[in-house]
Design a protein around this motif. Structure first.
Motif, PDB file in Angstrom:
ATOM      1  N   PHE A  18       0.808  -1.220   0.000  1.00 12.50           N
ATOM      2  CA  PHE A  18       0.000   0.000   0.000  1.00 12.50           C
ATOM      3  C   PHE A  18       0.844   1.275   0.000  1.00 12.50           C
ATOM      4  O   PHE A  18       0.457   2.299   0.559  1.00 12.50           O
ATOM      5  CB  PHE A  18      -1.030   0.005   1.135  1.00 12.50           C
ATOM      6  N   THR A  19       1.974   1.209  -0.656  1.00  8.98           N
ATOM      7  CA  THR A  19       2.693   2.431  -1.008  1.00  8.98           C
ATOM      8  C   THR A  19       2.051   3.001  -2.266  1.00  8.98           C
ATOM      9  O   THR A  19       1.883   2.289  -3.257  1.00  8.98           O
ATOM     10  CB  THR A  19       4.176   2.148  -1.269  1.00  8.98           C
ATOM     11  N   ALA A  20       1.698   4.274  -2.225  1.00  8.08           N
ATOM     12  CA  ALA A  20       1.007   4.892  -3.367  1.00  8.08           C
ATOM     13  C   ALA A  20       1.944   5.012  -4.564  1.00  8.08           C
ATOM     14  O   ALA A  20       3.088   5.431  -4.433  1.00  8.08           O
ATOM     15  CB  ALA A  20       0.483   6.267  -2.976  1.00  8.08           C
ATOM     16  N   ARG A  21       1.439   4.640  -5.750  1.00  6.17           N
ATOM     17  CA  ARG A  21       2.199   4.765  -6.992  1.00  6.17           C
ATOM     18  C   ARG A  21       1.586   5.781  -7.944  1.00  6.17           C
ATOM     19  O   ARG A  21       2.300   6.421  -8.722  1.00  6.17           O
ATOM     20  CB  ARG A  21       2.292   3.407  -7.712  1.00  6.17           C
ATOM     21  N   ALA A  22       0.279   5.934  -7.919  1.00  4.67           N
ATOM     22  CA  ALA A  22      -0.382   6.890  -8.807  1.00  4.67           C
ATOM     23  C   ALA A  22      -1.667   7.376  -8.157  1.00  4.67           C
ATOM     24  O   ALA A  22      -2.322   6.637  -7.409  1.00  4.67           O
ATOM     25  CB  ALA A  22      -0.681   6.263 -10.164  1.00  4.67           C
ATOM     26  N   THR A  23      -2.014   8.630  -8.450  1.00  6.42           N
ATOM     27  CA  THR A  23      -3.224   9.241  -7.906  1.00  6.42           C
ATOM     28  C   THR A  23      -3.947   9.965  -9.026  1.00  6.42           C
ATOM     29  O   THR A  23      -3.347  10.758  -9.761  1.00  6.42           O
ATOM     30  CB  THR A  23      -2.879  10.237  -6.780  1.00  6.42           C
ATOM     31  N   ILE A  24      -5.237   9.681  -9.141  1.00 11.73           N
ATOM     32  CA  ILE A  24      -6.063  10.207 -10.226  1.00 11.73           C
ATOM     33  C   ILE A  24      -7.195  11.021  -9.613  1.00 11.73           C
ATOM     34  O   ILE A  24      -7.967  10.506  -8.800  1.00 11.73           O
ATOM     35  CB  ILE A  24      -6.634   9.047 -11.080  1.00 11.73           C
ATOM     36  N   VAL A  25      -7.291  12.283  -9.985  1.00 16.59           N
ATOM     37  CA  VAL A  25      -8.340  13.175  -9.454  1.00 16.59           C
ATOM     38  C   VAL A  25      -9.203  13.637 -10.625  1.00 16.59           C
ATOM     39  O   VAL A  25      -8.732  14.314 -11.529  1.00 16.59           O
ATOM     40  CB  VAL A  25      -7.732  14.385  -8.727  1.00 16.59           C
ATOM     41  N   GLY A  26     -10.464  13.233 -10.614  1.00 11.35           N
ATOM     42  CA  GLY A  26     -11.359  13.597 -11.715  1.00 11.35           C
ATOM     43  C   GLY A  26     -10.858  13.112 -13.059  1.00 11.35           C
ATOM     44  O   GLY A  26     -11.039  13.781 -14.076  1.00 11.35           O
ATOM     45  N   GLY A  27     -10.223  11.937 -13.050  1.00 10.02           N
ATOM     46  CA  GLY A  27      -9.707  11.353 -14.288  1.00 10.02           C
ATOM     47  C   GLY A  27      -8.321  11.826 -14.657  1.00 10.02           C
ATOM     48  O   GLY A  27      -7.694  11.245 -15.561  1.00 10.02           O
ATOM     49  N   ARG A  28      -7.783  12.865 -14.002  1.00  7.56           N
ATOM     50  CA  ARG A  28      -6.449  13.387 -14.305  1.00  7.56           C
ATOM     51  C   ARG A  28      -5.403  12.724 -13.408  1.00  7.56           C
ATOM     52  O   ARG A  28      -5.595  12.620 -12.200  1.00  7.56           O
ATOM     53  CB  ARG A  28      -6.386  14.899 -14.107  1.00  7.56           C
ATOM     54  N   TRP A  29      -4.297  12.315 -14.014  1.00 10.07           N
ATOM     55  CA  TRP A  29      -3.222  11.675 -13.277  1.00 10.07           C
ATOM     56  C   TRP A  29      -2.362  12.770 -12.651  1.00 10.07           C
ATOM     57  O   TRP A  29      -1.446  13.301 -13.276  1.00 10.07           O
ATOM     58  CB  TRP A  29      -2.399  10.776 -14.199  1.00 10.07           C
ATOM     59  N   VAL A  30      -2.625  13.100 -11.391  1.00  7.06           N
ATOM     60  CA  VAL A  30      -1.873  14.165 -10.742  1.00  7.06           C
ATOM     61  C   VAL A  30      -0.574  13.637 -10.135  1.00  7.06           C
ATOM     62  O   VAL A  30       0.356  14.410  -9.878  1.00  7.06           O
ATOM     63  CB  VAL A  30      -2.723  14.883  -9.676  1.00  7.06           C
ATOM     64  N   VAL A  31      -0.511  12.331  -9.883  1.00  4.82           N
ATOM     65  CA  VAL A  31       0.722  11.661  -9.447  1.00  4.82           C
ATOM     66  C   VAL A  31       0.861  10.399 -10.268  1.00  4.82           C
ATOM     67  O   VAL A  31      -0.101   9.633 -10.400  1.00  4.82           O
ATOM     68  CB  VAL A  31       0.690  11.300  -7.944  1.00  4.82           C
ATOM     69  N   ASP A  32       2.039  10.185 -10.842  1.00  6.03           N
ATOM     70  CA  ASP A  32       2.290   8.990 -11.652  1.00  6.03           C
ATOM     71  C   ASP A  32       3.767   8.638 -11.519  1.00  6.03           C
ATOM     72  O   ASP A  32       4.585   8.990 -12.362  1.00  6.03           O
ATOM     73  CB  ASP A  32       1.905   9.259 -13.111  1.00  6.03           C
ATOM     74  N   LYS A  33       4.106   7.952 -10.434  1.00 12.80           N
ATOM     75  CA  LYS A  33       5.502   7.716 -10.087  1.00 12.80           C
ATOM     76  C   LYS A  33       6.214   6.786 -11.049  1.00 12.80           C
ATOM     77  O   LYS A  33       7.441   6.809 -11.142  1.00 12.80           O
ATOM     78  CB  LYS A  33       5.585   7.172  -8.660  1.00 12.80           C
ATOM     79  N   ASP A  34       5.451   5.943 -11.771  1.00 12.37           N
ATOM     80  CA  ASP A  34       6.065   4.977 -12.665  1.00 12.37           C
ATOM     81  C   ASP A  34       5.777   5.265 -14.138  1.00 12.37           C
ATOM     82  O   ASP A  34       6.186   4.494 -15.015  1.00 12.37           O
ATOM     83  CB  ASP A  34       5.570   3.567 -12.329  1.00 12.37           C
ATOM     84  N   GLY A  35       5.050   6.339 -14.424  1.00 17.79           N
ATOM     85  CA  GLY A  35       4.751   6.693 -15.809  1.00 17.79           C
ATOM     86  C   GLY A  35       3.775   5.764 -16.483  1.00 17.79           C
ATOM     87  O   GLY A  35       3.685   5.758 -17.716  1.00 17.79           O
ATOM     88  N   ILE A  36       2.997   5.002 -15.715  1.00 19.14           N
ATOM     89  CA  ILE A  36       2.106   4.025 -16.359  1.00 19.14           C
ATOM     90  C   ILE A  36       0.849   4.678 -16.910  1.00 19.14           C
ATOM     91  O   ILE A  36       0.144   4.072 -17.726  1.00 19.14           O
ATOM     92  CB  ILE A  36       1.715   2.891 -15.377  1.00 19.14           C
ATOM     93  N   GLY A  37       0.547   5.908 -16.489  1.00 24.75           N
ATOM     94  CA  GLY A  37      -0.680   6.547 -16.965  1.00 24.75           C
ATOM     95  C   GLY A  37      -0.488   7.403 -18.191  1.00 24.75           C
ATOM     96  O   GLY A  37      -1.405   8.142 -18.575  1.00 24.75           O
TER      97      GLY A  37
END
Length: 397
Positions: A373-392
């Motif tokens: 449960f370490t965060a890797r990506a966060t999506i707010v309203g469909g927008r990728w505001v955090v994407d630590k691995d570039g998967i989005g």
């Protein structure tokens, strides 16, 4: 907009983990939860690589992060805190204000309420302002300046409500004017929580009848069992654990509460247990780093906030993602139940009907987590505001 679909994830639903479905996101919403083979043509497929896909975390109680605090009404400071918490998988949060002079609280409340009305930026959504004080019991002040605590007079309550309705307030209802304050805030649509309080017995019951629905951080700032002669008298802690219908917070950072107490909370509250970070400006900073919480000087020490002058905790320095992980790995909650403490339960506390669960029609507020449960990506309203691995990256094709 063509939208995109997250495939290959362990989708965390309210009652189970779904390892088969894809989540289709379009126009800022969750459009469908469906088999990958049933996705419409032209939709970009984003492989989550077996990570947990959860609703975005919702933090009801956080004071700051990365050296910045919500107590200072600064757009740049607020945006820094919201961005830092997005790095923990948080998509929505309240700005918690520590006890300060009434005029200062009113000014900051007005600022935060106005900012919450704006669309989200490049961090978590700001849901509103949580006042943790100044109507707290001096005996349970904790990391609040006792000199600034006041009883909830009608004038003080009116001044705060006129500045901008708080989404939540933590108060001690046993103080003079306390029950009247509960009624006034509840009537205005504010969620009223008991915390930093000595309330027990009749005062606890009267406050609940007046509109209290929530309990602020179990075991922290709560009176406990006492004896009057041979009689054992429950304190606020025992009233909280024995309550029915109320939701209650825990700070599950592995510092504030040992595993045994978290297990007791989970058994007593069940689906009413809510994880909060109580994160301070010290969140994300190294041991030895000083920070301010309201009017008090604090320091990061051994992975937690400390108030050296009083020898007590001063909030946490841990993000909500690590608390979900702790509830799962150390406390033993199933993954979907641990996630619920930081998603569907806090959404229910605030009456957020389109957040906190993965279902069609809800806001596309989502987060991806590793096994721990370490965060890797966060999506707010469909927008990728955090994407630590570039998967989005394909979401922007």
């Amino acid at each position: 907009m063509k939208g995109y679909a997250l495939v290959g994830a362990r989708v965390v639903l309210e009652d189970r983990i779904d390892g088969e479905s894809a989540v289709l996101v379009r126009d800022g919403l969750i459009e469908a939860l469906t088999a990958p083979g049933d996705l419409p043509a032209g939709v970009a497929r984003i492989d989550a690589g077996g990570r947990y896909l959860t609703p975005g975390l919702i933090d009801l109680h956080a004071h700051g992060a990365a050296g910045h605090g919500f107590d200072t009404p600064s757009r740049a400071g607020y945006e820094s805190v919201l961005a830092a918490h997005a790095g923990f998988g948080v998509t929505a949060m309240q700005a918690s204000l520590a006890t300060a002079a009434l005029g200062s609280l009113a000014e900051t409340l007005a600022f935060g309420a106005a900012l919450a009305a704006e669309p989200p930026g490049d961090g978590a959504r700001l849901l509103g302002v949580h006042l943790e004080g100044p109507f707290l019991a001096p005996e349970q002040a904790g990391a609040h300046d006792p000199a600034l605590l006041i009883p909830p007079s009608a004038r003080a309550v009116e001044k705060l409500l006129a500045a901008g309705r708080p989404t939540m307030i933590t108060l001690a209802p046993e103080l003079p004017g306390g029950v009247e304050a509960v009624r006034a805030f509840a009537a205005a649509g504010t969620v009223v929580a008991i915390g930093h309080s000595q309330a027990r017995g009749a005062s606890f019951a009267e406050a609940v009848a007046a509109g209290v629905t929530h309990l602020t951080h179990l075991w922290s700032g709560q009176s406990s069992l006492t004896r009057e002669g041979p009689w054992r008298v429950p304190g606020l802690l025992e009233e909280s654990l024995a309550s029915t219908g109320l939701t209650a917070e825990v700070i599950a950072d592995g510092r504030h509460l040992p595993v045994e107490l978290l297990r007791i909370a989970a058994r007593c509250l069940g689906g009413r247990l809510c994880a909060v970070s109580d994160a301070t400006p010290g969140a994300g900073l190294a041991d030895g780093t000083p920070y301010r919480l309201g009017a008090l000087e604090c320091v990061v020490e051994d992975g937690v906030g400390m108030l050296p002058s009083a020898g007590c905790f001063a909030g946490s320095t841990t993000g909500l993602d690590r608390m979900v992980g702790h509830l799962h790995a150390a406390v033993g909650l199933p993954a979907h139940e641990a996630v619920a403490t930081a998603t569907s339960v806090p959404a229910r506390v605030l009456g957020l009907r389109r957040q906190g669960t993965i279902r069609p029609g809800n806001l596309a507020d989502l987060a991806l987590f590793d096994e721990d449960f370490t965060a890797r990506a966060t999506i707010v309203g469909g927008r990728w505001v955090v994407d630590k691995d570039g998967i989005g990256e394909r979401a922007h094709d």
